[in-house]
Write a protein that holds these residues in place. Structure first.
Motif, PDB file in Angstrom:
ATOM      1  N   PRO A   1       0.776  -1.141   0.112  1.00  0.00           N
ATOM      2  CA  PRO A   1      -0.019   0.231  -0.023  1.00  0.00           C
ATOM      3  C   PRO A   1       0.753   1.404   0.158  1.00  0.00           C
ATOM      4  CG  PRO A   1      -1.129  -1.672   1.325  1.00  0.00           C
ATOM      5  CD  PRO A   1       0.422  -2.098   1.100  1.00  0.00           C
ATOM      6  N   GLU A   2       2.065   1.285   0.762  1.00  0.00           N
ATOM      7  CA  GLU A   2       2.755   2.566   0.835  1.00  0.00           C
ATOM      8  C   GLU A   2       3.396   2.697  -0.500  1.00  0.00           C
ATOM      9  OE1 GLU A   2       2.721   0.882   5.029  1.00  0.00           O
ATOM     10  OE2 GLU A   2       2.571   0.229   3.230  1.00  0.00           O
TER      11      GLU A   2
ATOM     12  N   LEU B   1      -9.628   4.723   8.997  1.00  0.00           N
ATOM     13  CA  LEU B   1     -10.332   3.817   7.984  1.00  0.00           C
ATOM     14  C   LEU B   1      -9.267   2.841   7.533  1.00  0.00           C
ATOM     15  CD1 LEU B   1     -12.229   3.125   5.908  1.00  0.00           C
ATOM     16  CD2 LEU B   1     -11.125   4.425   4.372  1.00  0.00           C
ATOM     17  N   ALA B   2      -8.047   2.969   7.780  1.00  0.00           N
ATOM     18  CA  ALA B   2      -7.151   2.056   7.616  1.00  0.00           C
ATOM     19  C   ALA B   2      -6.963   0.979   8.629  1.00  0.00           C
ATOM     20  CB  ALA B   2      -5.704   2.199   7.282  1.00  0.00           C
ATOM     21  N   GLY B   3      -7.491   1.495   9.904  1.00  0.00           N
ATOM     22  CA  GLY B   3      -7.562   0.506  11.233  1.00  0.00           C
ATOM     23  C   GLY B   3      -6.529  -0.499  11.648  1.00  0.00           C
TER      24      GLY B   3
ATOM     25  N   LYS C   1     -10.348  -1.056   1.128  1.00  0.00           N
ATOM     26  CA  LYS C   1      -9.946   0.175   1.866  1.00  0.00           C
ATOM     27  C   LYS C   1      -8.718   0.767   1.042  1.00  0.00           C
ATOM     28  CE  LYS C   1     -10.900  -1.259   6.603  1.00  0.00           C
ATOM     29  NZ  LYS C   1     -10.306  -1.515   7.919  1.00  0.00           N
ATOM     30  N   VAL C   2      -7.871  -0.036   0.466  1.00  0.00           N
ATOM     31  CA  VAL C   2      -6.789   0.716  -0.318  1.00  0.00           C
ATOM     32  C   VAL C   2      -7.546   1.391  -1.371  1.00  0.00           C
ATOM     33  CG1 VAL C   2      -4.790  -0.050  -1.662  1.00  0.00           C
ATOM     34  CG2 VAL C   2      -4.971  -1.182   0.430  1.00  0.00           C
ATOM     35  N   GLY C   3      -8.324   0.575  -2.208  1.00  0.00           N
ATOM     36  CA  GLY C   3      -9.041   1.425  -3.363  1.00  0.00           C
ATOM     37  C   GLY C   3      -9.795   2.414  -3.151  1.00  0.00           C
ATOM     38  N   ILE C   4     -10.530   2.656  -1.963  1.00  0.00           N
ATOM     39  CA  ILE C   4     -11.228   3.661  -1.456  1.00  0.00           C
ATOM     40  C   ILE C   4     -10.443   4.734  -1.276  1.00  0.00           C
ATOM     41  CG2 ILE C   4     -12.891   4.715   0.327  1.00  0.00           C
ATOM     42  CD1 ILE C   4     -13.980   1.871   0.219  1.00  0.00           C
ATOM     43  N   ILE C   5      -9.242   4.563  -0.424  1.00  0.00           N
ATOM     44  CA  ILE C   5      -8.316   5.733  -0.165  1.00  0.00           C
ATOM     45  C   ILE C   5      -7.773   6.275  -1.604  1.00  0.00           C
ATOM     46  CG2 ILE C   5      -6.047   6.185   0.819  1.00  0.00           C
ATOM     47  CD1 ILE C   5      -6.738   4.186   2.959  1.00  0.00           C
TER      48      ILE C   5
END
Length: 234
Positions: free
Chosen positions: A90-91, A118-120, A140-144
Protein backbone atom coordinates in the motif's frame (compact mmCIF):
# COMPACT_ATOMS: atom_id res chain seq x y z
CA UNK A 1 -22.20 18.36 -12.98
CA UNK A 2 -22.82 15.04 -14.69
CA UNK A 3 -25.27 14.80 -17.56
CA UNK A 4 -26.57 11.68 -19.28
CA UNK A 5 -28.53 11.66 -22.51
CA UNK A 6 -30.19 8.68 -24.21
CA UNK A 7 -27.66 6.24 -22.76
CA UNK A 8 -28.16 2.73 -24.15
CA UNK A 9 -26.12 -0.40 -23.52
CA UNK A 10 -27.08 -3.98 -24.36
CA UNK A 11 -25.39 -7.30 -23.87
CA UNK A 12 -27.04 -9.51 -26.44
CA UNK A 13 -30.76 -9.25 -25.79
CA UNK A 14 -30.25 -7.97 -22.24
CA UNK A 15 -30.70 -4.23 -21.75
CA UNK A 16 -28.08 -3.13 -19.21
CA UNK A 17 -28.75 0.59 -19.54
CA UNK A 18 -31.62 2.63 -20.95
CA UNK A 19 -31.46 6.11 -19.44
CA UNK A 20 -33.10 8.89 -21.49
CA UNK A 21 -31.91 11.70 -19.23
CA UNK A 22 -30.16 12.20 -15.90
CA UNK A 23 -28.48 15.20 -14.30
CA UNK A 24 -26.33 14.89 -11.17
CA UNK A 25 -25.60 18.23 -9.57
CA UNK A 26 -22.33 19.41 -8.08
CA UNK A 27 -22.13 18.46 -4.42
CA UNK A 28 -24.68 15.65 -4.59
CA UNK A 29 -24.05 12.42 -2.73
CA UNK A 30 -25.96 10.13 -5.06
CA UNK A 31 -26.80 6.64 -3.91
CA UNK A 32 -27.43 4.25 -6.77
CA UNK A 33 -29.47 1.26 -5.62
CA UNK A 34 -31.06 -1.75 -7.29
CA UNK A 35 -31.13 -5.51 -7.35
CA UNK A 36 -28.45 -7.63 -9.02
CA UNK A 37 -28.40 -6.97 -12.74
CA UNK A 38 -29.95 -3.52 -12.36
CA UNK A 39 -27.10 -1.94 -14.34
CA UNK A 40 -25.31 -0.01 -11.59
CA UNK A 41 -21.77 -1.14 -12.40
CA UNK A 42 -22.44 -0.86 -16.13
CA UNK A 43 -23.50 2.75 -15.61
CA UNK A 44 -20.37 3.58 -13.64
CA UNK A 45 -18.14 1.91 -16.22
CA UNK A 46 -19.67 4.03 -18.97
CA UNK A 47 -19.12 7.19 -16.91
CA UNK A 48 -15.45 6.24 -16.59
CA UNK A 49 -15.02 5.34 -20.27
CA UNK A 50 -14.33 1.71 -19.37
CA UNK A 51 -17.32 0.57 -21.39
CA UNK A 52 -18.63 2.07 -24.60
CA UNK A 53 -22.37 2.74 -24.80
CA UNK A 54 -24.29 1.53 -27.84
CA UNK A 55 -25.95 4.94 -28.08
CA UNK A 56 -26.10 8.23 -26.23
CA UNK A 57 -23.44 9.99 -24.24
CA UNK A 58 -22.33 11.17 -20.82
CA UNK A 59 -20.51 14.33 -19.79
CA UNK A 60 -18.47 14.89 -16.64
CA UNK A 61 -18.12 18.60 -15.97
CA UNK A 62 -19.04 19.21 -19.59
CA UNK A 63 -16.41 16.75 -20.85
CA UNK A 64 -17.31 13.66 -22.83
CA UNK A 65 -14.94 11.03 -21.36
CA UNK A 66 -14.83 9.20 -24.69
CA UNK A 67 -13.42 12.29 -26.41
CA UNK A 68 -11.03 13.80 -23.85
CA UNK A 69 -9.08 12.70 -20.79
CA UNK A 70 -9.34 16.05 -19.01
CA UNK A 71 -12.01 14.64 -16.67
CA UNK A 72 -9.40 12.37 -15.08
CA UNK A 73 -7.79 15.36 -13.37
CA UNK A 74 -10.83 15.87 -11.13
CA UNK A 75 -12.14 12.29 -10.83
CA UNK A 76 -11.32 9.53 -8.35
CA UNK A 77 -12.88 6.10 -8.67
CA UNK A 78 -12.73 2.56 -7.39
CA UNK A 79 -14.77 -0.18 -9.07
CA UNK A 80 -12.86 -3.38 -8.33
CA UNK A 81 -9.42 -4.88 -7.67
CA UNK A 82 -8.44 -4.26 -11.27
CA UNK A 83 -7.89 -0.61 -10.28
CA UNK A 84 -5.05 -1.60 -7.93
CA UNK A 85 -1.40 -2.40 -8.63
CA UNK A 86 -1.35 -5.50 -6.51
CA UNK A 87 2.37 -6.33 -6.66
CA UNK A 88 3.10 -3.20 -4.59
CA UNK A 89 2.64 -2.63 -0.89
CA UNK A 90 0.00 0.00 0.00
CA UNK A 91 2.78 2.50 0.84
CA UNK A 92 4.46 1.89 -2.53
CA UNK A 93 1.12 2.21 -4.30
CA UNK A 94 0.31 5.57 -2.72
CA UNK A 95 3.87 6.80 -3.32
CA UNK A 96 3.34 5.92 -7.00
CA UNK A 97 0.04 7.84 -7.08
CA UNK A 98 1.79 10.78 -5.45
CA UNK A 99 4.66 10.70 -7.92
CA UNK A 100 2.46 10.78 -11.00
CA UNK A 101 0.44 13.65 -9.52
CA UNK A 102 3.49 15.73 -8.55
CA UNK A 103 3.26 15.20 -4.80
CA UNK A 104 6.35 14.99 -2.65
CA UNK A 105 6.79 12.00 -0.35
CA UNK A 106 6.20 14.30 2.62
CA UNK A 107 2.88 15.34 1.07
CA UNK A 108 1.96 11.69 0.48
CA UNK A 109 2.77 10.82 4.10
CA UNK A 110 0.74 13.76 5.37
CA UNK A 111 -2.25 12.85 3.21
CA UNK A 112 -2.21 9.26 4.45
CA UNK A 113 -2.70 10.51 8.00
CA UNK A 114 -6.27 11.46 6.99
CA UNK A 115 -7.06 7.79 6.42
CA UNK A 116 -5.49 6.18 9.48
CA UNK A 117 -8.86 5.56 11.13
CA UNK A 118 -10.24 3.88 8.00
CA UNK A 119 -7.06 1.85 7.59
CA UNK A 120 -7.59 0.60 11.13
CA UNK A 121 -3.98 -0.43 11.67
CA UNK A 122 -4.33 -3.18 9.08
CA UNK A 123 -2.91 -1.58 5.93
CA UNK A 124 0.01 0.71 6.67
CA UNK A 125 3.23 -0.69 8.10
CA UNK A 126 2.27 -4.32 7.50
CA UNK A 127 4.90 -5.00 4.81
CA UNK A 128 2.32 -6.91 2.78
CA UNK A 129 1.75 -6.72 -0.94
CA UNK A 130 -1.74 -5.55 -1.86
CA UNK A 131 -2.42 -8.95 -3.43
CA UNK A 132 -1.90 -10.57 -0.02
CA UNK A 133 -4.31 -8.33 1.85
CA UNK A 134 -7.79 -9.48 2.82
CA UNK A 135 -10.69 -8.51 0.57
CA UNK A 136 -11.75 -5.83 3.05
CA UNK A 137 -8.31 -4.28 3.24
CA UNK A 138 -7.98 -4.27 -0.54
CA UNK A 139 -11.30 -2.44 -0.57
CA UNK A 140 -9.91 0.14 1.85
CA UNK A 141 -6.81 0.67 -0.30
CA UNK A 142 -9.05 1.24 -3.33
CA UNK A 143 -11.29 3.72 -1.51
CA UNK A 144 -8.32 5.63 -0.15
CA UNK A 145 -6.79 5.77 -3.63
CA UNK A 146 -10.04 7.21 -5.03
CA UNK A 147 -10.01 10.02 -2.44
CA UNK A 148 -6.24 10.51 -2.29
CA UNK A 149 -5.87 13.51 -4.60
CA UNK A 150 -8.98 15.29 -3.30
CA UNK A 151 -10.99 14.89 -6.52
CA UNK A 152 -14.15 16.89 -7.12
CA UNK A 153 -15.90 13.77 -8.42
CA UNK A 154 -15.74 10.42 -6.60
CA UNK A 155 -17.25 7.18 -7.97
CA UNK A 156 -17.33 4.09 -5.75
CA UNK A 157 -18.94 0.80 -6.69
CA UNK A 158 -20.16 -1.20 -3.66
CA UNK A 159 -17.73 0.51 -1.24
CA UNK A 160 -19.24 -1.20 1.83
CA UNK A 161 -18.62 -4.68 0.44
CA UNK A 162 -16.09 -6.76 2.38
CA UNK A 163 -15.82 -4.18 5.19
CA UNK A 164 -16.58 -5.17 8.77
CA UNK A 165 -19.33 -3.20 10.57
CA UNK A 166 -16.90 -0.84 12.31
CA UNK A 167 -15.16 -0.01 9.04
CA UNK A 168 -18.51 0.53 7.32
CA UNK A 169 -19.44 3.13 9.91
CA UNK A 170 -16.03 4.80 9.62
CA UNK A 171 -16.42 4.93 5.84
CA UNK A 172 -19.78 6.68 6.16
CA UNK A 173 -18.11 9.42 8.20
CA UNK A 174 -15.17 9.61 5.80
CA UNK A 175 -17.44 10.14 2.80
CA UNK A 176 -19.82 12.63 4.40
CA UNK A 177 -16.94 14.62 5.91
CA UNK A 178 -15.16 14.65 2.55
CA UNK A 179 -18.31 15.95 0.86
CA UNK A 180 -18.79 18.69 3.47
CA UNK A 181 -15.14 19.77 3.38
CA UNK A 182 -14.65 19.81 -0.39
CA UNK A 183 -18.12 20.11 -1.93
CA UNK A 184 -17.26 17.08 -4.06
CA UNK A 185 -19.88 15.10 -5.93
CA UNK A 186 -19.93 11.50 -4.72
CA UNK A 187 -21.59 8.58 -6.48
CA UNK A 188 -21.90 5.26 -4.71
CA UNK A 189 -23.70 2.07 -5.61
CA UNK A 190 -24.58 -0.36 -2.88
CA UNK A 191 -26.78 -3.26 -1.90
CA UNK A 192 -26.66 -1.94 1.66
CA UNK A 193 -29.79 0.17 1.77
CA UNK A 194 -29.26 1.41 5.31
CA UNK A 195 -25.78 2.82 4.75
CA UNK A 196 -26.72 4.30 1.38
CA UNK A 197 -29.74 6.10 2.81
CA UNK A 198 -27.68 7.30 5.78
CA UNK A 199 -25.17 9.22 3.67
CA UNK A 200 -26.89 10.07 0.38
CA UNK A 201 -28.56 13.39 -0.36
CA UNK A 202 -30.30 11.78 -3.31
CA UNK A 203 -31.26 8.22 -4.26
CA UNK A 204 -31.64 6.81 -7.75
CA UNK A 205 -33.24 3.39 -8.09
CA UNK A 206 -32.29 1.31 -11.12
CA UNK A 207 -33.95 -1.85 -12.36
CA UNK A 208 -33.03 -3.61 -15.60
CA UNK A 209 -31.03 -0.58 -16.68
CA UNK A 210 -33.86 1.90 -16.21
CA UNK A 211 -34.42 4.60 -13.62
CA UNK A 212 -37.49 3.58 -11.62
CA UNK A 213 -37.27 6.32 -9.01
CA UNK A 214 -35.08 9.38 -8.52
CA UNK A 215 -35.77 11.06 -5.22
CA UNK A 216 -34.32 13.51 -2.73
CA UNK A 217 -33.16 12.01 0.54
CA UNK A 218 -32.90 14.89 2.98
CA UNK A 219 -32.84 13.45 6.46
CA UNK A 220 -33.33 9.93 5.12
CA UNK A 221 -36.69 10.82 3.60
CA UNK A 222 -36.37 8.14 0.90
CA UNK A 223 -36.00 5.28 3.39
CA UNK A 224 -39.64 4.23 3.71
CA UNK A 225 -40.33 4.40 -0.02
CA UNK A 226 -37.27 2.30 -0.80
CA UNK A 227 -38.03 -0.26 1.90
CA UNK A 228 -41.57 -0.61 0.59
CA UNK A 229 -40.31 -1.01 -2.97
CA UNK A 230 -37.85 -3.77 -2.13
CA UNK A 231 -40.34 -5.57 0.11
CA UNK A 232 -42.78 -5.58 -2.78
CA UNK A 233 -40.09 -6.83 -5.15
CA UNK A 234 -39.13 -9.58 -2.73
Amino acid sequence: MITVNNLIKKFGETVASDIPSLTINDGDILGLVGNNGAGKTTFFRMLLDLLKPDAGEVALGGINPAQSEEWKAFTGAYIDEGFLIDFLTPEEYFAFIGKITNMTQDQVDERLKDFERLAGGEIFGQKKLIRNLSAGNKQKVGIISALFNRPKLVILDEPFNFLDPSSQNVLKHVLTDYNHQTGATILISSHNLQHTVDISTRITLLEKGQIIKDMPNEGGSARTELENYFETEA
